[in-house]
Design a protein around this motif. Structure first.
Motif, mmCIF file in Angstrom:
data_model
loop_
_atom_site.group_PDB
_atom_site.id
_atom_site.type_symbol
_atom_site.label_atom_id
_atom_site.label_comp_id
_atom_site.label_asym_id
_atom_site.label_seq_id
_atom_site.Cartn_x
_atom_site.Cartn_y
_atom_site.Cartn_z
ATOM 1 N N PRO A 54 0.784 -1.234 0.000
ATOM 2 C CA PRO A 54 0.000 0.000 0.000
ATOM 3 C C PRO A 54 0.817 1.286 0.000
ATOM 4 O O PRO A 54 0.253 2.374 -0.057
ATOM 5 C CB PRO A 54 -0.803 -0.115 1.293
ATOM 6 N N TRP A 55 2.128 1.197 0.079
ATOM 7 C CA TRP A 55 2.956 2.391 0.155
ATOM 8 C C TRP A 55 3.109 3.055 -1.214
ATOM 9 O O TRP A 55 3.167 2.414 -2.243
ATOM 10 C CB TRP A 55 4.335 2.053 0.721
ATOM 11 N N ARG A 56 3.174 4.395 -1.166
ATOM 12 C CA ARG A 56 3.453 5.199 -2.357
ATOM 13 C C ARG A 56 4.366 6.332 -1.927
ATOM 14 O O ARG A 56 4.256 6.848 -0.809
ATOM 15 C CB ARG A 56 2.163 5.794 -2.960
ATOM 16 N N PHE A 57 5.263 6.744 -2.816
ATOM 17 C CA PHE A 57 6.217 7.805 -2.511
ATOM 18 C C PHE A 57 6.174 8.857 -3.614
ATOM 19 O O PHE A 57 6.247 8.515 -4.794
ATOM 20 C CB PHE A 57 7.643 7.247 -2.419
ATOM 21 N N VAL A 58 6.053 10.114 -3.241
ATOM 22 C CA VAL A 58 6.185 11.224 -4.187
ATOM 23 C C VAL A 58 7.447 11.965 -3.780
ATOM 24 O O VAL A 58 7.583 12.381 -2.624
ATOM 25 C CB VAL A 58 4.967 12.174 -4.129
ATOM 26 N N TYR A 59 8.386 12.123 -4.705
ATOM 27 C CA TYR A 59 9.676 12.723 -4.346
ATOM 28 C C TYR A 59 10.000 13.932 -5.217
ATOM 29 O O TYR A 59 9.426 14.144 -6.280
ATOM 30 C CB TYR A 59 10.805 11.686 -4.446
ATOM 31 N N ALA A 60 10.941 14.715 -4.729
ATOM 32 C CA ALA A 60 11.466 15.858 -5.490
ATOM 33 C C ALA A 60 12.911 16.057 -5.088
ATOM 34 O O ALA A 60 13.255 15.972 -3.907
ATOM 35 C CB ALA A 60 10.658 17.112 -5.194
ATOM 36 N N ARG A 61 13.756 16.321 -6.072
ATOM 37 C CA ARG A 61 15.168 16.586 -5.803
ATOM 38 C C ARG A 61 15.420 18.087 -5.681
ATOM 39 O O ARG A 61 14.745 18.891 -6.324
ATOM 40 C CB ARG A 61 16.041 15.973 -6.894
ATOM 41 N N HIS A 62 16.379 18.428 -4.839
ATOM 42 C CA HIS A 62 16.733 19.824 -4.576
ATOM 43 C C HIS A 62 17.004 20.554 -5.899
ATOM 44 O O HIS A 62 17.590 20.006 -6.819
ATOM 45 C CB HIS A 62 17.991 19.876 -3.692
ATOM 46 N N GLY A 63 16.547 21.803 -5.964
ATOM 47 C CA GLY A 63 16.805 22.621 -7.136
ATOM 48 C C GLY A 63 15.753 22.511 -8.225
ATOM 49 O O GLY A 63 15.884 23.142 -9.277
ATOM 50 N N THR A 64 14.707 21.734 -7.980
ATOM 51 C CA THR A 64 13.650 21.592 -8.979
ATOM 52 C C THR A 64 12.386 22.306 -8.501
ATOM 53 O O THR A 64 12.225 22.577 -7.317
ATOM 54 C CB THR A 64 13.314 20.104 -9.231
ATOM 55 N N GLU A 65 11.482 22.583 -9.425
ATOM 56 C CA GLU A 65 10.204 23.202 -9.056
ATOM 57 C C GLU A 65 9.385 22.251 -8.192
ATOM 58 O O GLU A 65 8.611 22.687 -7.338
ATOM 59 C CB GLU A 65 9.412 23.599 -10.307
ATOM 60 N N HIS A 66 9.568 20.962 -8.404
ATOM 61 C CA HIS A 66 8.869 19.976 -7.571
ATOM 62 C C HIS A 66 9.301 20.097 -6.107
ATOM 63 O O HIS A 66 8.495 19.937 -5.194
ATOM 64 C CB HIS A 66 9.137 18.556 -8.061
ATOM 65 N N PHE A 67 10.582 20.384 -5.898
ATOM 66 C CA PHE A 67 11.111 20.502 -4.539
ATOM 67 C C PHE A 67 10.423 21.653 -3.803
ATOM 68 O O PHE A 67 10.018 21.508 -2.650
ATOM 69 C CB PHE A 67 12.623 20.735 -4.582
ATOM 70 N N VAL A 68 10.272 22.764 -4.474
ATOM 71 C CA VAL A 68 9.614 23.926 -3.878
ATOM 72 C C VAL A 68 8.176 23.576 -3.487
ATOM 73 O O VAL A 68 7.696 23.951 -2.417
ATOM 74 C CB VAL A 68 9.633 25.131 -4.851
ATOM 75 N N ARG A 69 7.508 22.825 -4.338
ATOM 76 C CA ARG A 69 6.119 22.435 -4.077
ATOM 77 C C ARG A 69 6.021 21.503 -2.867
ATOM 78 O O ARG A 69 5.180 21.701 -1.988
ATOM 79 C CB ARG A 69 5.518 21.782 -5.322
ATOM 80 N N LEU A 70 6.886 20.489 -2.812
ATOM 81 C CA LEU A 70 6.859 19.572 -1.670
ATOM 82 C C LEU A 70 7.255 20.285 -0.383
ATOM 83 O O LEU A 70 6.650 20.065 0.665
ATOM 84 C CB LEU A 70 7.773 18.367 -1.908
ATOM 85 N N LEU A 71 8.232 21.160 -0.468
ATOM 86 C CA LEU A 71 8.673 21.921 0.712
ATOM 87 C C LEU A 71 7.521 22.741 1.287
ATOM 88 O O LEU A 71 7.368 22.853 2.504
ATOM 89 C CB LEU A 71 9.848 22.832 0.352
#
Length: 198
Positions: A54-71
């Motif tokens: 049942p586990w799911r992971f959403v990740y973002a690496r530093h320096g990406t727009e995804h990182f800003v969103r997760l932060l």
């Protein structure tokens, strides 16, 4: 007895359990996609009731727009230091399962299984020379919206992954806490035959 990181186990265990801890001071250095996916590979092989996984992971690496969103989904207190992580991860669990007859039923061990998967990730992170710090301080409703998570999933926690930096890089109040924490004695956690704890 095993003693590492100013921690002492009362019974013999592998050193990795005492070596693993949750720092807040990170260098912010880049983590490669392959290196990060190797951590998730370990999580993939965690035990799972009825093999539901049942586990799911959403990740973002530093320096990406995804990182800003997760932060932005983290509590302000966690944002202060997690902004220097090499990667951020939001851990989700699937709360329901579909039976062979198409009936939607609660997956009673979804959080238990997802916790096992997180710990596999944490140990692999340690073995790979990185550190992982799990956080309960997440705006769960915002994370569900920002990440586009459908119903029948729950946000369990967030994780910051990175290389340890010098504690002097942290704000004063966090610098004092930057050390491996201790644990309750086993006598408060484990009972033979009948629960006798608090």
């Amino acid at each position: 007895m095993t003693e590492i990181n100013h921690r002492r186990a009362d019974h013999p265990i592998h050193s990795i359990f005492l070596e693993r801890w949750s720092p807040r001071a990170f260098t912010g250095e880049e983590i490669g996609e392959k290196d990060l996916l190797a951590l998730f590979e370990a999580a993939r092989w965690a035990p799972s009731a009825s093999n539901l996984q049942p586990w799911r992971f959403v990740y973002a690496r530093h320096g990406t727009e995804h990182f800003v969103r997760l932060l932005s989904t983290l509590d302000e207190g966690n944002q202060r230091w997690a902004k220097n992580a090499s990667a951020l991860v939001i851990i989700l669990s699937k709360t329901h399962r579909v039976t062979t007859t198409g009936e939607l039923r609660p997956a009673f061990t979804h959080a238990f299984d997802t916790g096992a998967s997180w710990f596999a990730l944490a140990l692999q992170t340690q073995l790979a020379g990185w550190h992982a710090h799990a956080m309960a301080g997440v705006d769960r409703e915002k994370a569900m919206q920002v990440l586009g998570v459908p119903e029948h999933y729950r946000v369990e926690a967030a994780v910051a992954i990175g290389r340890i930096a010098d504690p002097s890089t942290l704000p004063d109040d966090l610098r004092e806490r930057e050390k491996p924490s201790q644990r309750k004695p086993i006598s408060e956690l484990v009972f033979e035959g009948r629960f006798t704890g608090e």
